[in-house]
Scaffold this active site. Structure first.
Site, PDB file in Angstrom:
ATOM      1  N   LYS A  75     -36.656   7.313 -16.607  1.00  0.00           N
ATOM      2  CA  LYS A  75     -37.561   7.399 -15.822  1.00  0.00           C
ATOM      3  C   LYS A  75     -39.086   6.732 -16.317  1.00  0.00           C
ATOM      4  O   LYS A  75     -40.052   6.363 -15.621  1.00  0.00           O
ATOM      5  CB  LYS A  75     -37.976   9.191 -15.935  1.00  0.00           C
ATOM      6  CG  LYS A  75     -37.278   9.924 -15.093  1.00  0.00           C
ATOM      7  CD  LYS A  75     -37.627  11.509 -15.478  1.00  0.00           C
ATOM      8  CE  LYS A  75     -36.741  12.385 -14.647  1.00  0.00           C
ATOM      9  NZ  LYS A  75     -37.220  13.679 -14.764  1.00  0.00           N
ATOM     10  N   ARG A 160     -43.142  22.537 -32.523  1.00  0.00           N
ATOM     11  CA  ARG A 160     -42.800  22.564 -34.231  1.00  0.00           C
ATOM     12  C   ARG A 160     -43.327  21.449 -34.777  1.00  0.00           C
ATOM     13  O   ARG A 160     -43.891  21.370 -35.658  1.00  0.00           O
ATOM     14  CB  ARG A 160     -41.313  22.531 -34.109  1.00  0.00           C
ATOM     15  CG  ARG A 160     -40.321  23.557 -33.892  1.00  0.00           C
ATOM     16  CD  ARG A 160     -38.837  23.302 -33.994  1.00  0.00           C
ATOM     17  NE  ARG A 160     -38.436  22.118 -33.508  1.00  0.00           N
ATOM     18  CZ  ARG A 160     -37.066  21.816 -33.339  1.00  0.00           C
ATOM     19  NH1 ARG A 160     -36.283  22.634 -33.891  1.00  0.00           N
ATOM     20  NH2 ARG A 160     -36.701  20.818 -32.941  1.00  0.00           N
ATOM     21  N   GLU A 163     -47.168  16.386 -34.360  1.00  0.00           N
ATOM     22  CA  GLU A 163     -47.573  14.913 -33.759  1.00  0.00           C
ATOM     23  C   GLU A 163     -47.287  14.717 -32.417  1.00  0.00           C
ATOM     24  O   GLU A 163     -48.023  14.206 -31.664  1.00  0.00           O
ATOM     25  CB  GLU A 163     -46.596  14.200 -34.687  1.00  0.00           C
ATOM     26  CG  GLU A 163     -47.226  13.868 -36.184  1.00  0.00           C
ATOM     27  CD  GLU A 163     -46.602  15.275 -37.036  1.00  0.00           C
ATOM     28  OE1 GLU A 163     -45.804  15.678 -36.503  1.00  0.00           O
ATOM     29  OE2 GLU A 163     -47.261  15.354 -38.216  1.00  0.00           O
ATOM     30  N   LYS A 164     -46.062  15.402 -31.917  1.00  0.00           N
ATOM     31  CA  LYS A 164     -45.903  15.165 -30.495  1.00  0.00           C
ATOM     32  C   LYS A 164     -46.669  15.737 -29.779  1.00  0.00           C
ATOM     33  O   LYS A 164     -46.964  15.415 -28.359  1.00  0.00           O
ATOM     34  CB  LYS A 164     -44.371  15.563 -30.324  1.00  0.00           C
ATOM     35  CG  LYS A 164     -43.395  14.772 -30.629  1.00  0.00           C
ATOM     36  CD  LYS A 164     -41.911  15.097 -29.987  1.00  0.00           C
ATOM     37  CE  LYS A 164     -40.730  14.877 -30.976  1.00  0.00           C
ATOM     38  NZ  LYS A 164     -39.320  15.353 -30.418  1.00  0.00           N
TER      39      LYS A 164
HETATM   40  P1  ATR Z   1     -37.499  16.482 -22.456  1.00  0.00           P
HETATM   41  O1  ATR Z   1     -37.956  15.235 -22.353  1.00  0.00           O
HETATM   42  O2  ATR Z   1     -36.404  17.004 -21.449  1.00  0.00           O
HETATM   43  O3  ATR Z   1     -38.702  17.731 -22.594  1.00  0.00           O
HETATM   44  P2  ATR Z   1     -37.211  16.443 -25.418  1.00  0.00           P
HETATM   45  O4  ATR Z   1     -38.028  15.270 -25.381  1.00  0.00           O
HETATM   46  O5  ATR Z   1     -35.838  16.341 -26.155  1.00  0.00           O
HETATM   47  O6  ATR Z   1     -36.665  16.912 -23.936  1.00  0.00           O
HETATM   48  O7  ATR Z   1     -38.119  17.634 -25.885  1.00  0.00           O
HETATM   49  C1  ATR Z   1     -37.607  18.577 -26.647  1.00  0.00           C
HETATM   50  C2  ATR Z   1     -38.673  19.500 -26.969  1.00  0.00           C
HETATM   51  O8  ATR Z   1     -38.046  20.844 -27.308  1.00  0.00           O
HETATM   52  C3  ATR Z   1     -39.520  19.214 -27.939  1.00  0.00           C
HETATM   53  O9  ATR Z   1     -40.641  19.497 -28.069  1.00  0.00           O
HETATM   54  C4  ATR Z   1     -38.883  19.716 -28.991  1.00  0.00           C
HETATM   55  O10 ATR Z   1     -39.451  20.403 -30.481  1.00  0.00           O
HETATM   56  P3  ATR Z   1     -39.695  19.104 -31.478  1.00  0.00           P
HETATM   57  O11 ATR Z   1     -40.810  18.124 -31.013  1.00  0.00           O
HETATM   58  O12 ATR Z   1     -40.378  19.970 -32.628  1.00  0.00           O
HETATM   59  O13 ATR Z   1     -38.365  18.396 -31.785  1.00  0.00           O
HETATM   60  C5  ATR Z   1     -38.527  21.152 -28.489  1.00  0.00           C
HETATM   61  N1  ATR Z   1     -37.040  21.752 -29.216  1.00  0.00           N
HETATM   62  C6  ATR Z   1     -36.085  21.561 -29.208  1.00  0.00           C
HETATM   63  N2  ATR Z   1     -35.336  22.340 -29.828  1.00  0.00           N
HETATM   64  C7  ATR Z   1     -35.927  23.220 -30.425  1.00  0.00           C
HETATM   65  C8  ATR Z   1     -35.921  24.313 -31.080  1.00  0.00           C
HETATM   66  N3  ATR Z   1     -34.589  24.860 -31.396  1.00  0.00           N
HETATM   67  N4  ATR Z   1     -37.079  25.243 -31.280  1.00  0.00           N
HETATM   68  C9  ATR Z   1     -38.283  24.933 -30.951  1.00  0.00           C
HETATM   69  N5  ATR Z   1     -38.464  23.665 -29.971  1.00  0.00           N
HETATM   70  C10 ATR Z   1     -37.320  22.908 -29.656  1.00  0.00           C
END
Ligand code: ATR
Length: 291
Positions: A75, A160, A163-164
């Protein structure tokens, strides 16, 4: 044996490219739309590896493929292969729809539109609303730009990793003056009323059906509409809890369907009538839940 009566020398070709992509439900959606609308087109999947992306786009253009959807992992990378990019897609920094033009492919992001359209479909407007976005990945990024473009009152990004969330917040502020606050899950208690809460993480996706990023279902007492980008399972634990607490719920199937509708409309320069959207949605929901 009868000859096929709907595919011939004049059939336009469309496809989704990604890696992996064979599991995609998009061919079912687009081929059903084409059948109902009596358009002479076919929609397929092409698995394209990252190292083959440039050649695939050049080849598709030379073959006259009229439109492509682009999914993981292409993408962002695909943006450098395009002749122009729609403003919203540029702001999001990702493209999921390519339309054939005389100069090359033009890129759009209809993922973001899918969110707006599935709320619109239920008569839910975003203007002046307080919205919580759970997660800060790619899906959250596109949702947030759409929310800002729709002039919501405030966006809370809950993640969680703070920063993101901050990164998405900074991106929104490049283009919009929307009030944005980034919180960890502990901060959720500080929000009084939530008009729309959008779950964008993969938590709760099959086979982890019992998981939800929201631990206490009491949270939903202050939420009016709950949206989950997941549709496998059809009703996630997040949506089940929300429904029990009286929220309006929308699952990821609606978002997928309406992003497909928008791509189809862009490719064919049409607006699909409301009754056709409803009719095809019902056909597809039945098909998906039975298979
Ligand atoms: P996409 O691009 O499909 O949205 P991604 O970039 O992998 O997927 O994003 C996953 C999101 O899910 C992230 O915000 C991640 O949180 P972190 O940035 O803290 O890693 C969140 N996420 C994944 N597993 C999680 C969990 N077990 N509990 C809470 N948030 C989770």
């Amino acid at each position: 044996m009868n000859c096929v009566d709907n595919i011939n020398g004049k059939t336009s070709v469309y496809a989704v490219i990604g890696c992996p992509v064979k599991h995609s439900f998009s061919p079912v959606i687009h081929n059903t739309l084409a059948k109902v609308l009596e358009h002479n087109l076919t929609y397929n999947t092409f698995e394209v590896k990252p190292e083959g992306l440039d050649a695939a786009i050049l080849g598709a253009y030379e073959l006259g493929i009229q439109g492509l959807n682009v999914t993981i992992p292409h993408k962002q990378e695909v943006m450098k292969c395009l002749c122009s990019i729609d403003d919203l897609a540029m702001q999001i920094g990702a493209v999921n729809t390519l339309k054939y033009t005389d100069k090359g492919y033009k890129g759009y992001n209809t993922d973001a539109y899918g969110l707006k359209a599935c709320l619109d479909f239920q008569g839910i407007k975003l203007i002046d609303k307080t919205v919580v976005v759970i997660g800060a990945g790619g899906a959250a990024r596109s949702a947030c730009i759409m929310l800002a473009a729709q002039k919501v009152k405030k966006i809370f990004i809950v993640n969680r990793t703070i920063e993101k969330g901050n990164d998405i917040s900074e991106n929104i502020k490049k283009y919009y003056s929307t009030d944005v606050e980034v919180l960890t899950y502990e901060g959720l208690d500080t929000i009084d009323t939530i008009d729309v809460c959008i779950q964008t993480t993969s938590v709760g996706m099959s086979p982890n059906n019992e998981e939800s990023p929201i631990v206490s279902s009491d949270f939903f007492e202050k939420v009016s509409v709950a949206v989950d980008i997941i549709f496998n399972p059809w009703k996630t634990a997040f949506l089940e809890d929300a429904e029990k607490m009286g929220c309006t719920t929308i699952n990821g199937f609606d978002m997928l369907y309406f992003q497909a509708i928008k791509s189809y409309e862009i490719w064919n320069d049409i607006e699909i009538p409301y009754d056709i959207k409803t009719q095809v949605k019902e056909i597809l929901e039945l098909y998906y839940t039975k298979n």
